[in-house]
Scaffold this active site. Sequence first.
Site, PDB file in Angstrom:
ATOM      1  N   SER A 130      -3.576  -3.863  10.463  1.00 57.08           N
ATOM      2  CA  SER A 130      -2.726  -3.474  11.595  1.00 57.08           C
ATOM      3  C   SER A 130      -2.999  -4.329  12.826  1.00 57.08           C
ATOM      4  O   SER A 130      -2.068  -4.752  13.520  1.00 57.08           O
ATOM      5  CB  SER A 130      -2.941  -1.989  11.930  1.00 57.08           C
ATOM      6  OG  SER A 130      -2.522  -1.164  10.870  1.00 57.08           O
ATOM      7  N   ASN A 138       0.725   0.978   3.216  1.00 60.70           N
ATOM      8  CA  ASN A 138      -0.573   1.649   3.272  1.00 60.70           C
ATOM      9  C   ASN A 138      -1.509   1.166   4.368  1.00 60.70           C
ATOM     10  O   ASN A 138      -2.378   1.922   4.802  1.00 60.70           O
ATOM     11  CB  ASN A 138      -1.294   1.511   1.922  1.00 60.70           C
ATOM     12  CG  ASN A 138      -0.535   2.163   0.792  1.00 60.70           C
ATOM     13  OD1 ASN A 138       0.068   3.202   0.972  1.00 60.70           O
ATOM     14  ND2 ASN A 138      -0.546   1.543  -0.371  1.00 60.70           N
ATOM     15  N   TYR A 139      -1.382  -0.082   4.796  1.00 58.98           N
ATOM     16  CA  TYR A 139      -2.397  -0.638   5.692  1.00 58.98           C
ATOM     17  C   TYR A 139      -1.862  -1.055   7.064  1.00 58.98           C
ATOM     18  O   TYR A 139      -2.569  -0.965   8.056  1.00 58.98           O
ATOM     19  CB  TYR A 139      -3.100  -1.823   5.028  1.00 58.98           C
ATOM     20  CG  TYR A 139      -3.823  -1.426   3.771  1.00 58.98           C
ATOM     21  CD1 TYR A 139      -4.808  -0.446   3.794  1.00 58.98           C
ATOM     22  CD2 TYR A 139      -3.513  -2.000   2.540  1.00 58.98           C
ATOM     23  CE1 TYR A 139      -5.473  -0.059   2.650  1.00 58.98           C
ATOM     24  CE2 TYR A 139      -4.170  -1.622   1.385  1.00 58.98           C
ATOM     25  CZ  TYR A 139      -5.147  -0.647   1.441  1.00 58.98           C
ATOM     26  OH  TYR A 139      -5.793  -0.259   0.299  1.00 58.98           O
ATOM     27  N   ILE A 140      -0.638  -1.545   7.126  1.00 60.73           N
ATOM     28  CA  ILE A 140      -0.062  -1.912   8.421  1.00 60.73           C
ATOM     29  C   ILE A 140       0.579  -0.679   9.038  1.00 60.73           C
ATOM     30  O   ILE A 140       1.407  -0.021   8.406  1.00 60.73           O
ATOM     31  CB  ILE A 140       0.985  -3.036   8.263  1.00 60.73           C
ATOM     32  CG1 ILE A 140       0.308  -4.321   7.768  1.00 60.73           C
ATOM     33  CG2 ILE A 140       1.704  -3.300   9.567  1.00 60.73           C
ATOM     34  CD1 ILE A 140       1.279  -5.447   7.482  1.00 60.73           C
TER      35      ILE A 140
END
Length: 932
Positions: free
Chosen positions: A682, A889-891
């Site tokens: 992110s 899932n991650y950003i």
Amino acid sequence: MSSSDDDEPLVGSRKKVAQPNGAAHKSQDTIPKSLDNAMDTSNKPAKHAAPGISIRNGPVEDTTAINNAEMNGKRKARASMSNGVSYKDESDDPEDSIPLNKRRRVSKGKTKAKQDSPSDSDDAPLLKRNAKGKAAAPGKKPPKIAANDIGESEESDVPLQEKLAKEKAGIEQRAAKEAKALRKAEAEAPVKKRAKKPDSDDEDVPLVKKKAKKAQANGTTKPTPKAGKAMKKEDSDEEALVKTPVAKKKKDAKTPAPASGKGTKGKTLKKEETQDQEAEDEEEEYRWWEDHTKGDGTIKWTSLEHAGVVFPPPYEPLPKNVKMLYDGKPVSMAPDAEEVAVFFGSMLNSTHNVENPTFQQNFFADFQEVLKKTGGARDKDGTKVDIKAFAKCDFQPIFEYYDAQRAEKKALPAAEKKRLKAEKDAAEAPYMYCMWDGRKQKVGNFRVEPPGLFRGRGEHPKTGRVKQRVKPEQITINLGKGAKIPAAPEGHQWKEVKHDQEGTWLAMWQENINGAYKYVMLAANSDVKGQSDYKKFEKARELKKHIDHIREDYTNELKDDLMANRQRATAVYLIDKFALRAGNEKGEDEADTVGCCSLKFEHVTLKPPNTVVFDFLGKDSIRFYDEVEVVDQVFKNLKIFKKNKSDGDEIFDRLTTTGLNKHLSNYMPGLTAKVFRTYNASYTMSNLLQQMVSTGSIPEKIKDYNDANRKVAILCNHKRTVTAGHGAQMEKLGDRIKGCKYQKWRLKQMMLDLDPKLKKKDKRGPGFYELDEDLDQEWIREHQNYLVEEQRQKIEKKFAKDNEKLKAEGEKEMKAKELEERLEVADELQQKFKKENKTGKVEAEGKSPSVEKLQANLDKLDQRIQTMEFQAEDKENNKEVALGTSKINYIDPRLTVVFSKKFNVPIEKFFSKTLREKFDWAVKSVDEDWEF
């Protein structure tokens, strides 16, 4: 689950913790200076280290841009290790029978010879092939990262690998500065409040200050650690961890955290009020992210009511004429055993599973067990047949029966399919929603999983085992006190009815394969699920304030004399820099998957001066293979950790995942190893968005976003294995592009048909009217046949649809003669192509054709080709980068919303309907100026 010393602070327990096998630690408690110095002299420092960047394909170099004209090469998709194994013909690759941890021990000469083999052209990048489909550069490993993969210029003389390393280092430096600024801004207000409180109030005194007071009372003084810094370098392995308080969170004007609704933020949100609200739900939209009352307390609900779960239909026995064959003879068996045979027989088309020896072995063992319990199998005369050998079992009759049923179902008229779906939806309607604290919430997975064969992911040791039918007596229901208990199926009852207000599950049961609990939860777009995602990304944002201290501490501890501290620091370095998962201990019957803390001797190979090769089975039994460059100190540490160890020994034998996470939680509450993946992805994306200027068409802007996403995936080491269908997808896309180019050529010939002198007087020159070099006569004839066949299929489908409509309206259906007349259009097209091939000329088509109209059509085709070429380049560049995983899932989804609003790209281009519902809170809570 054992209670070992995992529950104690890491440095205070490590001397007592034994390895899982009960053996003593092979690493020393402290690292002798002599060993430390010896490792320094034995390894020369790296000259051009690029720590933090994967080099598994060799040094990253600038390469030429992808030539979309070379997309006609055919190849098989480079299959993943887990999904592309052919169990039928293992002789194709002798390495298939060798364990992963042994393969890289082949001598360099042999390895090189194998990789240089020209026969393995299927693994070369698809777009790098010539017209005949031959690979431009052979090699087994994935293609090298190209300049256009990450948006770098090809003209620079600086190696791309160094650019990436510098960029990553720059992002980390900005993160450190930002962390200091955030803490400084937060420290001002709390300090003033704390000064007003009396000295006797010891509750709000930070833990480190309490300790300092205690020390002074004993007549000694010690320096207090830096504010906000959780860990101090311990003098002893037995010293307890020091916990630092987390400062109160200051509200940021640009943060979409719960707000009062006043001011600019509230006005912006009001303008974004949803317009597609369900007609049945007339209440005002509930914006939980603005609700101060919904904290992270233990009570999740006060009232809960739902209809329970939907069970799969009971097994329907096979017709009497359909039997499994054993040794060529049909056999009969009890319904329970026959159902297990059907599990295997109905999936014979899934060759990856049914040809897997482990799958076969596990299935046959369970099949024999069920046969014993149900009386075995018998032939047509009633004589008992002892089924001993899997090789003698023939499931083909079962497969043919179910395959015919699938085809029959697929061939049902559209009206019949619609009717069946409506009946199913009506039956399941009561289960689709629940009442949660008086609000209607959608339920996610209300269907109980049907029985079948467990497949698993990767090389799971239990693949092929029989998943037993779940009965009501195994299911626990969770709902509010006083709520109506949903009725269990007739003749059955629930295992238990609970009123667990701290749980967000509606029902649960334990499956028989791994003993795992399955839960019925709310849907992804529900308030509860949305809050979970929101908290996850907010926790990553909170890490911004502490990341500099964490990195500073583990960098210092890389040289610590205590083995436990040095192992922990090295593990955090690998998790932070290379996005390794922490890893958890596994049971004997679970897949041998590992993470950073559970790496064994054979999983890590060291190549001087500073290259580390990881090769192990990661999450879901998917092979993780990567070559990375690390700083010299980490390389030296890994050499020390591997010293006096052999295969099976843990590299980090003084570290556990639980201990590591406890250590991290001292920096901020709730911090675990997995938060680093979310934070790094992110924060990197946020930095790229701040620097980005995206212009051009929507497809170009989408490519800019994907380039940034790809860059995040590369810098954060988020990879995936090439999907099995990638080659076919690229070939299909290449054919579509060539089809448009052929259509362009036909339009140009029509222009010449209208004005033969155009070729001479056109400023674009005579070459403009020539056939594109990508197209040859053989491909053109194949494409023409495809167009004719496509026309036939369209006509036949339209005819069938019209007849269905007439039948539904009670009118007389059209006769076959009508279809024949309609098909004459396709016959005419076929004759037209034959004439064009013979004469080399194309007659102008359409109503009142003109050069101007044809030129306008040419311009449209150029735009379409450009869009498809962007898509092709994007797809090829993304084949080994997990963009979907990163984005979902991650950003932080709010960053995608920022891009969408900042550059006027519809959010639908990035999030599907399901994802828009899942991230509804993100779409409605930020504007284009929001920052992570």
